[in-house]
Every structure is written in structure tokens, then in C-alpha cells.
Design an enzyme around this catalytic site. Structure first.
Site, PDB file in Angstrom:
ATOM      1  N   GLY B   9      35.593   9.204  25.885  1.00 38.40           N
ATOM      2  CA  GLY B   9      34.332   9.945  25.533  1.00 38.40           C
ATOM      3  C   GLY B   9      33.366   9.285  25.848  1.00 38.40           C
ATOM      4  N   GLY B  11      29.898   9.606  25.047  1.00 39.76           N
ATOM      5  CA  GLY B  11      28.873  10.494  24.366  1.00 39.76           C
ATOM      6  C   GLY B  11      28.711  10.354  22.898  1.00 39.76           C
ATOM      7  N   PHE B  12      27.405  11.170  22.198  1.00 41.58           N
ATOM      8  CA  PHE B  12      27.684  10.779  20.785  1.00 41.58           C
ATOM      9  C   PHE B  12      28.639  10.081  19.840  1.00 41.58           C
ATOM     10  CE2 PHE B  12      24.001  13.468  21.635  1.00 41.58           C
ATOM     11  CZ  PHE B  12      22.711  12.576  21.935  1.00 41.58           C
ATOM     12  N   GLY B  13      30.095  10.518  19.889  1.00 45.33           N
ATOM     13  CA  GLY B  13      31.089  10.171  19.083  1.00 45.33           C
ATOM     14  C   GLY B  13      31.787   9.321  19.698  1.00 45.33           C
ATOM     15  N   GLU B 169      14.734  26.671  24.156  1.00 43.08           N
ATOM     16  CA  GLU B 169      13.819  25.166  24.357  1.00 43.08           C
ATOM     17  C   GLU B 169      13.856  25.503  26.298  1.00 43.08           C
ATOM     18  OE1 GLU B 169      15.467  22.606  21.967  1.00 43.08           O
ATOM     19  OE2 GLU B 169      16.626  22.432  23.549  1.00 43.08           O
ATOM     20  N   ASP B 298      32.585  18.148  19.664  1.00 43.60           N
ATOM     21  CA  ASP B 298      32.352  19.274  20.347  1.00 43.60           C
ATOM     22  C   ASP B 298      34.398  19.647  20.718  1.00 43.60           C
ATOM     23  OD1 ASP B 298      29.529  19.526  20.235  1.00 43.60           O
ATOM     24  OD2 ASP B 298      29.241  19.131  21.799  1.00 43.60           O
ATOM     25  N   ALA B 314      25.348  16.500  17.670  1.00 39.41           N
ATOM     26  CA  ALA B 314      25.366  15.358  17.401  1.00 39.41           C
ATOM     27  C   ALA B 314      25.539  14.328  15.946  1.00 39.41           C
ATOM     28  CB  ALA B 314      23.810  14.377  18.121  1.00 39.41           C
TER      29      ALA B 314
END
Lengths: 416, 416
Positions: B9, B11-13, B169, B298, B314
Site C-alpha cells: 500500500g 497511501g499515507f501510512g 464537502e 484504515d 492521514a
């Protein structure tokens, strides 16, 4: 009395006509397009090679014409024209017109081999551009992951079919990406060993240009590492690559830049077409016998002062659009119309960073200066201040860093 | 001895872990992702509402890590982990690891009603964002073309299911587009009469925030023209709209922002999951009994100092990634690991132009200042200098002109 003008197609020709007509309060203009945006096709190869984003070269037709209150824009694909009743049809609905301007452009063509499309997408729409981008970037990813050297070599071979401006621009950009942008990104492959083969049926690339520029373009391409195969005709395209008569080339990615055909709406008119399928119009760009129905741009067969057919270029379509708009606005009867004259704006093609060829009348040159002219003209003609700014910023950034900002492999299905 | 670290992954992590580990020469790190890019998900709603282009918020993982020679990136979807053999699997291929970091994130969930997806796409991927953009823009086009007033009203009704930050949003942005961006573009409809309904199951929007901010957000949304329906539970989604128990709402566009579920790879591990399907990890974020297998972001169920589960934000994923990287780098044995502590970075949500709510410890405020903070933080955390510049330029331009640069209705199929 308010006259209804219908324009089909929001490309260079249709938009030029709409803008020129909008000044007249006694006209009610409707622009039909099956897309909601005007596409700056000359830069489509930049989207296909991850240099620009789709939104950089496309602007909603509605936004372009929003200030013109006598113009309305309808998102619909026109699938038929009734010349006698003077209506255009989309599905079950009809819209009447007093004057009609057909400017539906062209799509890519496989000369009777539509089954090749799956393996060799053409480059005429934004969707095709992002699909080609996906295939190019994915090829490097699959090569990095491959364990079999033969497979790796196949993934790192790109075949571009067609040596016109689109083919030349694509080949140059792919070669350049592999040698600069991707240079340090992989661990198991050397992107610089990418093989880009440009396959041209005729004896030279850029056939519409002067021979000296063809030679120059071929040399520039070879400097970038592109193999230029002239007088080579593709006889089959498969999942594995292309076949050229008795020869064959294994390629992971094949891109089709070899031919276009006009929009099918011309055929539906039931009027004479030329051998390429374009509508044969009179010197006033009207369909013979139908003085209120005009066909312009890539869809029309128009001959220039030298008797040769005019090329499929934006300046041709725009001049035709403005010429037709003038006839419609002034309501000139068929007998009194001065014939359309194309004022030659020249032509150009770019071959990667800092190289291009340019032809304007007797003026012919290549190299950095031609590239600078190409850059300036393409930014200048982009519609919308913001797009000009974004494209200029993107190019400056790419020029300085060799990076490309839109290297995204997106899927075809949103549920993926 | 070189140890192999596998990170699944980007992503942010995962990216935070990879960057922190890259400094160590005795580690060989491989990052797997099924996408070739890192996605800045907090701005995904901007792509869905035509404010930004996909490439503005996504950067190739390969490019981010290209300078780190002991890190390689592989485009592949990991579909299994063999905890005993210490390998990860993609298709028929296995890769061994000494340490594993699973950071596969979450996708949207329909609580057992996957058949709703077709009518109500969620917003977790770029493809979904461009699909939602397509639907929003197409709705206005179809309303303009509609002849039946009932149909027109349906097209101009947007239902957003879920009142968390994404729903708020999206609702704010759609209301704003209809009242500003599209104001002058249509001839047969008044986009300002668009109906945007935000449907929230619980008693208030932004439930994770303090109650005063929920009230503020609801008031701001109503000022923009959004109808906020709280304590309303969607019981069915159809092609026609949504059903809420005995009530129903006819809507041309429905967007799902109501729930997420972790990546299915967690389930494939065969270890205990919490009720939401997240992997229950120890205080050191390792899978109990498997001290070399970590789960972060997540996908992991981690409790904060107050005993409540940490939110899917995040900063949580990034702090977890850096914490795990530190344990792996130093090779800390399970018994000696200090537990993970989340340093609360607060949370924020924006409600259209110039309005936002922000919570940081005891500090809570809304309005222009919160919006300016939101803007600054989102630009600051974007990866890549060029993206920061482009997004800043895009926002400045949108702020001054009320325009949105990416109003493209692109098709799902490239052959269309």
C-alpha cells in the site's frame, strides 16, 4: 425575422462559425456536440504521453459561448439530417434549421480492419489519450515485474503505426520519456533501452511536408533513439505486435496513427462523397443543390487554389467556419457567393523537447527555433487564459526537470 | 545481513513507513500497490466537483521513492499473506519478507447492499471521482435538454448520502457550482434552483466533531442552499432516487459517502478482526503472535489514549507508519516495544469557498480563518512541489473567477 442556425460540432470549425455568428441579434444559433467540451486536438499527444492533463486542453463549449445570449449549446449526438424538411435529428427528437453548418470532424480509421482497434488504439479523443497513456506507463511497469527476458523485451517495444505529425510526435515523446523522465525510477529494467519503432507506409515520414523537413525529422527521431521504418506496410495487428508482410515485430504496445475517416453523418446525407468519405461541397462550401447546408473542416472535401485537397488542419477548419458564417449572416444567395479561399498558415510538427520542423510558404526550418515557434503558437491558440497559463507552467516545469506531471495509470471502469 | 521489508500500500501510512526505512542500507524495501500512484484522498472531492484534475492530487509512487536506491516499487495487487512461510502472494507469485507492513486502506461500503453502487457511486478512487464528475455535469446537461418539467426537476436534484467530511464537502461544492460557476451557461434552466440534499443517518452532520462545529457546518451548508436532512436513514437506492423508510426523494444523481470498509486482505490473514472488519493489532501495531507483521492506517483497529478507536485520518496513518518503521529499523523485540501513541493533529472539513470548521484539542472555530488554515495545510501536505504550485494556482484562479477548470464529461470506455 429571427433565423435559426444549427451548427453540429464544437471543434475548430464549428466554434469559429458560432463565434462569428453570435454578433448578430437576428440569428438564433444552436451548437450541438456529443461532448461537452472543445478539444485542442493538436496537443492530444501530450495527454497520451503524460505531459498534460485532459482539462489542460479541453474547455466546456458552454463556457466558451456563455456570454453570447443568442447562442445555445445542446449536448446531443446528431444522427441524421432531413435536407428536404430542414431538420436535424437526435434519437426521436428533431430540431428545425434555416441554415445548417456540419463540422463533425474525423475519427481514426483502420481501413476495413476495425478488429485492430483493441490492440492498437488511435488518438482522436481524450478517452483514447488516457488509454494510450495507461498502456505506455503500464508497459514499463510490466517490464519491471517480468521475469522472462523475452517478455521484458516485448514490453519495452513500442510500435507507432503512421508517420504523420501524430505518429512523429508520439514516437518522439515516448523515446524521450524513456531516456529522461523514467531514467532513475526502475530497479530491474533500464528504460533507456526502450525500443520505439515508427512504421510508415510511404517512403518518408511527414509526407505532407517538404522533403528536406522529412529528412530532418527522421534524423531528429533517430537521435532520440527512434527506429524509423519507412516503406513498411502493416498487414496485421495482434495482441503480440504487428506483422508487415513476411516480417513481424513483437511489441507490447501498438498505437495507431495511420488514418482518419470523416464522421458518418456525411454518409447519412445521401449526397456525393469523395473516395475518403468526405462530403463534396461547392466552392461556397455548400452541399450542391442545398445552398443553406454547409460542410466544413475534416468532414468536407475542399480543393485549394492548386487543385489539391486542403489538409485536415485547424486553420483550414477555422477559416472555413468564418467564411460560412459570413455567408449566413449576410444571407448571400447561392449565385452571388465568392468562392472560399484558404490563406495558407503553414504546418509544423514537434519531435520531442527542443526540436520541431516548420513550413510556412517558402520558409522551412527545424531545430530549436522551430520548436520555440511551435510552443508559442500552440499556447497562443489554446482557448482560455487559464489553460494557456497551466500549459505554459507545465512545459516550463517539464523543460527544467525532465519530469512529466500526469503519469497516472487509471482504470477503464470506475468500479475497478 | 540485509533484511527484506515488504510494504503493501502506497497511501499515507505505507509511504511514511517506506520513507522512514529508506535511510537504512541494511534493509531492502519493496512497496507493493495495485495503483502506480499515491493519491491525496482529502482532495478527491475537488476532482469529483471539477475543481482539480486527477494529476493534481496523484503522484507516481515510483517517482516519490526514485532517489532511494534500497527501495523498489512493484505494481501488483497482493491477494494473500502466508504468515507461517512469511511470504506475500500476487496471483501465482510469492515474495518473501522478514518484516511486513500492511497499509491497504479502506474502500467505500454499502452495508450489504452492493447493488446500490451502480446508482450511487462512492468516492475513494480517481476513477470514481471522474465518474461522479461526469454524473454531476451530465445532470445539468440533461436538465437543459429535458422537455418535461418533472424530469428537469429530477435531474436538478442531487442526493448525498452520508454527513461526514466527504459528504459535507461534496454537498457544499455542488451547491456552489450551481450558484456560481454554471450561473450564466444555460438557456433553459436556472442552475441556481438546483436542489442539493445531504442525508445523514445520525442526529447531526460531522459527528466526529464537537457539537458546536456540527451546528456551524449545518448552518453554513444551508446558507449555500443545501438541505440538511438529519436522522434520515436511506433504505433503498434506485435509478430514480432514494427511499428513506416511508418517504422517498426523486434525484437524478445520488452519491454515496456513508461508509467505508477495510481492504479484504485483512480478512485473508485469518486473525481476529473488529466489528468493522479491521485487524485487531497489539499496542505495537503488530498482529498478535506475529511480531514481524504490522497493520497500520484504515486497515487497523487501534485505540487511542481515551480508549476510543483512532479515526481514519492521514495523520494517524502517517504516525503509525513512522512508528512501525522505527521498530523494524532498530529490530526491537516484541517484549521491549513502547506502545504506539497518537499525537492528535485535530481535524477539519471545508464547506465551500471561504468556509470551514476546524478542531484542534480545545481549539474550535469556523469561517474564513478555518478555511485559510484548511487551504494552507492541504497545499503544504501535497506531495511534490509542482502539485502544490498547480493546486495553489488553480484555487487562486477559481477563487477570483468562480470558475472550475476541469468540467469534462468523459466517457467510461475509450472506444466510445
Amino acid at each position: 425575422m429571427v433565423r435559426k442556425v444549427v451548427i453540429v460540432g464544437g471543434g475548430f470549425g464549428g466554434l469559429a462559425a458560432a463565434k462569428a455568428l453570435a454578433r448578430n441579434a437576428d440569428l438564433q444559433i444552436t451548437v450541438f456536440d456529443r461532448r461537452n467540451y472543445h478539444l485542442f486536438q493538436p496537443l492530444l499527444y501530450q495527454v497520451a504521453t503524460a505531459g498534460l492533463s485532459p482539462a489542460d486542453i479541453a474547455v466546456p463549449i458552454r463556457a466558451i459561448l456563455s456570454g453570447k445570449s443568442n447562442v445555445e449549446v445542446t449536448l446531443a449526438e446528431i444522427d441524421g439530417v432531413d435536407l428536404a424538411a430542414k431538420t436535424v435529428r437526435s434519437g426521436t427528437r428533431n430540431w428545425p434549421f434555416d441554415s445548417l453548418v456540419l463540422a463533425c470532424g474525423a475519427r481514426h480509421a483502420y481501413f476495413g480492419h476495425d478488429e485492430w482497434e483493441e490492440h492498437a488504439p488511435g488518438l482522436k479523443t481524450l478517452e483514447q489519450a488516457t488509454e494510450i497513456r495507461r498502456r505506455i506507463l503500464l508497459a514499463f511497469e510490466l517490464a519491471e515485474r517480468a521475469t522472462d527476458p523475452e517478455e521484458r523485451k516485448r514490453y519495452l517495444t513500442f510500435a507507432i503505426v503512421g508517420g504523420g505529425p501524430t505518429g512523429v510526435e508520439l514516437a518522439g515523446a515516448i523515446a524521450e520519456i524513456s531516456r529522461t523522465t523514467l531514467e532513475k525510477d526502475f530497479r530491474h529494467i533500464d528504460p533507456a533501452r526502450t525500443r520505439v519503432v515508427l512504421i510508415q507506409g510511404g517512403p518518408r515520414v511527414l509526407e505532407a511536408f517538404d522533403e528536406s523537413l522529412s529528412r530532418r525529422a527522421a534524423r531528429d527521431l533517430e537521435t532520440l533513439g527512434v527506429q524509423v521504418w519507412t516503406s513498411s506496410r502493416v498487414t496485421e495487428v495482434t495482441a503480440d505486435g504487428v506483422r508487415l508482410g513476411s516480417e513481424s515485430l513483437r511489441a507490447g504496445t501498438v498505437i495507431w496513427a495511420a488514418g482518419v475517416q470523416p464522421s458518418p453523418i456525411g454518409r447519412a446525407l445521401g449526397v456525393p462523397l469523395d473516395s475518403a468519405g468526405r462530403v463534396v461541397v461547392g466552392p461556397d462550401l455548400a452541399v450542391p443543390g442545398h445552398p443553406d447546408v454547409f460542410v466544413i473542416g475534416d468532414q468536407a472535401a475542399v480543393r485549394g487554389a492548386d487543385g489539391k485537397p486542403l489538409p485536415g488542419l485547424a486553420p483550414v477548419a477555422m477559416q472555413e467556419g468564418r467564411y460560412v458564417a459570413d455567408l449566413v449572416r449576410r444571407g448571400v444567395p447561392a449565385a452571388e457567393r465568392a468562392p472560399f479561399r484558404y490563406l495558407d498558415k503553414g504546418q509544423m510538427a514537434t519531435i520531442g523537447r527542443s526540436r520541431a520542423v516548420l513550413e510556412f510558404g517558402a520558409l522551412r526550418f527545424g531545430g530549436f527555433l522551430a520548436w520555440a515557434a511551435w510552443l508559442f503558437i500552440h499556447i497562443f491558440y489554446l482557448i482560455g487564459f487559464k489553460n494557456r497559463l497551466t500549459v505554459f507552467a507545465n512545459w516550463t516545469w517539464s523543460y527544467l526537470t525532465f519530469k512529466r506531471g500526469a503519469r497516472l495509470i487509471t482504470e477503464r471502469d470506475w468500479r475497478a
